[in-house]
Design a protein around this motif. Structure first.
Motif, short mmCIF file in Angstrom:
data_model
loop_
_atom_site.label_atom_id
_atom_site.label_comp_id
_atom_site.label_asym_id
_atom_site.label_seq_id
_atom_site.Cartn_x
_atom_site.Cartn_y
_atom_site.Cartn_z
N UNK A 33 0.83 -1.20 0.00
CA UNK A 33 0.00 0.00 0.00
C UNK A 33 0.87 1.26 0.00
N UNK A 34 1.96 1.23 0.76
CA UNK A 34 2.89 2.36 0.77
C UNK A 34 3.53 2.53 -0.61
N UNK A 35 3.92 1.43 -1.25
CA UNK A 35 4.56 1.50 -2.56
C UNK A 35 3.61 2.07 -3.61
N UNK A 36 2.34 1.64 -3.58
CA UNK A 36 1.36 2.16 -4.53
C UNK A 36 1.11 3.65 -4.30
N UNK A 37 1.04 4.07 -3.03
CA UNK A 37 0.81 5.48 -2.72
C UNK A 37 1.97 6.34 -3.22
N UNK A 38 3.19 5.85 -3.04
CA UNK A 38 4.35 6.61 -3.51
C UNK A 38 4.39 6.68 -5.03
N UNK A 39 4.00 5.59 -5.70
CA UNK A 39 3.93 5.61 -7.16
C UNK A 39 2.90 6.63 -7.65
N UNK A 40 1.75 6.70 -7.00
CA UNK A 40 0.74 7.67 -7.38
C UNK A 40 1.22 9.10 -7.19
N UNK A 41 1.92 9.36 -6.08
CA UNK A 41 2.42 10.71 -5.83
C UNK A 41 3.46 11.12 -6.87
N UNK A 42 4.39 10.23 -7.18
CA UNK A 42 5.43 10.53 -8.16
C UNK A 42 4.81 10.77 -9.54
N UNK A 43 3.82 9.98 -9.91
CA UNK A 43 3.16 10.15 -11.21
C UNK A 43 2.45 11.50 -11.29
N UNK A 44 1.84 11.92 -10.20
CA UNK A 44 1.16 13.21 -10.17
C UNK A 44 2.15 14.36 -10.33
N UNK A 45 3.29 14.26 -9.67
CA UNK A 45 4.31 15.31 -9.78
C UNK A 45 4.85 15.38 -11.20
N UNK A 46 5.09 14.23 -11.82
CA UNK A 46 5.56 14.21 -13.21
C UNK A 46 4.55 14.87 -14.14
N UNK A 47 3.27 14.59 -13.93
CA UNK A 47 2.23 15.20 -14.77
C UNK A 47 2.21 16.73 -14.61
N UNK A 48 2.38 17.20 -13.37
CA UNK A 48 2.39 18.64 -13.13
C UNK A 48 3.60 19.30 -13.77
N UNK A 49 4.78 18.66 -13.68
CA UNK A 49 5.98 19.22 -14.30
C UNK A 49 5.86 19.22 -15.82
N UNK A 50 5.25 18.17 -16.36
CA UNK A 50 5.05 18.11 -17.81
C UNK A 50 4.12 19.22 -18.29
N UNK A 51 3.11 19.52 -17.49
CA UNK A 51 2.15 20.56 -17.86
C UNK A 51 2.77 21.95 -17.74
N UNK A 52 3.58 22.18 -16.68
CA UNK A 52 4.15 23.52 -16.52
C UNK A 52 5.42 23.44 -15.68
N UNK A 53 6.56 23.63 -16.32
CA UNK A 53 7.83 23.82 -15.63
C UNK A 53 8.80 24.47 -16.61
N UNK A 54 8.80 25.82 -16.67
CA UNK A 54 9.66 26.51 -17.64
C UNK A 54 11.13 26.42 -17.27
N UNK A 55 11.99 26.53 -18.25
CA UNK A 55 13.43 26.47 -18.00
C UNK A 55 13.94 27.72 -17.32
N UNK A 56 13.41 28.88 -17.72
CA UNK A 56 13.90 30.16 -17.17
C UNK A 56 12.84 31.23 -17.38
#
Length: 444
Positions: free
Chosen positions: A196-219
């Motif tokens: 359950x801990x492993x699945x929760x951490x996978x979900x959190x990491x996937x959400x962060x990746x999606x947010x960075x893909x949507x908006x994270x400018x270089x400068x």
């Protein structure tokens, strides 16, 4: 130093800088959380997955091993900017967290997948550990840089602290509240909670990746300061400058030795405290509060450094003096049969928490001093070299732990020795503030 195009008034800051800082900091938090998943629950993991002491040490060891391609990530950050580097890093974390969740019944295959996932997460370490000064210089004004560096660099430590809290609270220990159940039921329940801990951490990491893909400018469109707009040295010249700068090598060792020792020590804190009859839950709370305290004090110290500039060496002297005293207290307490110092939960809590506060809070101060000392070497390259050295020291210690995991007294003595050596190096160091001088003189 050549200066690129600046906005009016020599620089401009944007409100979105806080969103960029938040995304990067949360990414670092997740990486630290995943890295430290197994240490706080090592007794439960042994029962559920058949891990040995060698496996537990190796799961922590994948963190420093992941720094092997550190110089590639430094080059990528320098040439392609933050967005490309962060997206590559977060994708590695998603893949690694996903591998740990693959439902395979064969325990040997499952263990290999977990080890592979920890290695991929370790490969994200160079970015989350090195990019904080680069991000703060790129997005923040000179009177906010140290604070931004502290937040971005310390959140990964806070993630490791979260593992100390989440793991023992969610996953029961083998001799915990489920002792009334049969051994088979106990093992399956513990395994389910770990998954359950492993699945929760996978979900959190996937959400962060999606947010960075949507908006994270270089400068930002315009740089926030003269230093941010100035031309930096090339990749090759930067390494030549760093390796030939004796003052930089002094403070690099002053950072790498104690932080490397402390990282390895805290990663197996549960194993270290088990011989003195400290439970898995108590060890988790000790690790949690030591890192949380270090994050809070580190951000406060960085804010102080932003208000009163030119005090980085003085702050480090205070922090390293405290770390030397706290680590000596802890080591002597563990030798209570010789020193007759009281060995209680309160003394272990206090000494470990103070040690974590003093050492963890020194990280952003060290980073700012590195950049000031060797400017105009790019921030990512500077911090990459020192964190690589730190992980080398951490890796050497964990290598010995992998083969000699039943003996820890020598590891405890490494703590005060490394802190004292760092203190002496900082005392002999002559500080300079080249980047700050450029901002103040050119801006005026």
């Amino acid at each position: 130093v050549p200066v690129r195009r600046l906005a009016p008034a020599a620089g401009r800051v944007y409100g979105r800088r806080w969103l960029v800082l938040l995304l990067f900091s949360v990414l670092g938090f997740a990486q630290g959380l995943v890295w430290n998943t197994w240490g706080p629950i090592q007794n439960s993991a042994r029962l559920a997955f058949g891990f040995s002491g060698w496996d537990i040490a190796l799961l922590v060891f994948w963190g420093p091993i992941g720094f092997a391609p550190c110089f590639f990530f430094m080059w990528l950050m320098d040439k392609k900017g933050l967005r490309v580097t962060v997206l590559l890093t977060s994708s590695l974390m998603v893949l690694g967290a996903g591998l740990r969740c693959v439902p395979v019944s064969d325990l040997e295959i499952r263990k290999k997948l977990i080890h592979g996932g920890q290695l991929l997460n370790g490969l994200a370490g160079p970015t989350v550990m090195n990019a904080a000064p680069f991000l703060s210089t790129t997005w923040f004004s000179p009177d906010e840089r140290a604070t931004a560096t502290a937040i971005a660099s310390l959140l990964s430590y806070l993630g490791a602290a979260g593992a100390f809290l989440v793991g023992p609270l969610v996953v029961p220990s083998p001799n915990g509240s489920l002792h009334q159940l049969g051994s088979g039921s106990n093992t399956e329940h513990i395994k389910d909670r770990i998954e359950a801990v492993l699945y929760a951490e996978f979900g959190m990491v996937s959400l962060i990746f999606s947010a960075a893909l949507a908006y994270f400018p270089s400068r930002p469109p315009f740089p926030p300061s003269v230093a941010a707009a100035s031309q930096r040295l090339s990749y090759r010249r930067s390494f030549c400058r760093l390796l030939s700068n004796f003052r930089f090598l002094m403070i690099a060792l002053a950072y790498a030795i104690p932080l490397g020792v402390f990282s390895g020590w805290s990663g197996v804190l549960d194993l270290i405290l088990t011989p003195v009859h400290v439970s898995q839950v108590d060890a988790g709370w000790i690790g949690f509060w030591s890192i949380v305290g270090g994050c809070v004090v580190g951000i406060a110290m960085a804010r102080f450094a932003d208000f009163i500039r030119g005090m980085l060496k003085f702050i480090l002297l205070l922090l390293l003096s405290g770390a030397t005293l706290a680590s000596t207290w802890f080591t002597l307490t563990c030798l209570n049969s010789v020193t007759h110092l009281p060995l209680t939960t309160a003394t272990l809590y206090t000494s470990c928490i103070l040690l974590g506060i003093f050492l963890n809070s020194s990280v952003p101060i060290f980073f700012e001093l590195f950049v000031e000392t060797v400017y105009p070497v790019p921030e990512g390259i500077t911090c990459g070299v020192v964190t690589f050295l730190s992980n080398v020291f951490m890796g050497v210690l964990l290598f010995f732990l992998t083969f000699y995991h039943t003996e820890f007294s020598w590891f405890n003595w490494c703590l005060p020795g490394s802190c004292l050596l760092s203190l002496l190096l900082i005392l002999c160091f002559r500080e300079s503030y080249d980047r700050l001088y450029l901002d103040v003189v050119v801006s005026v």
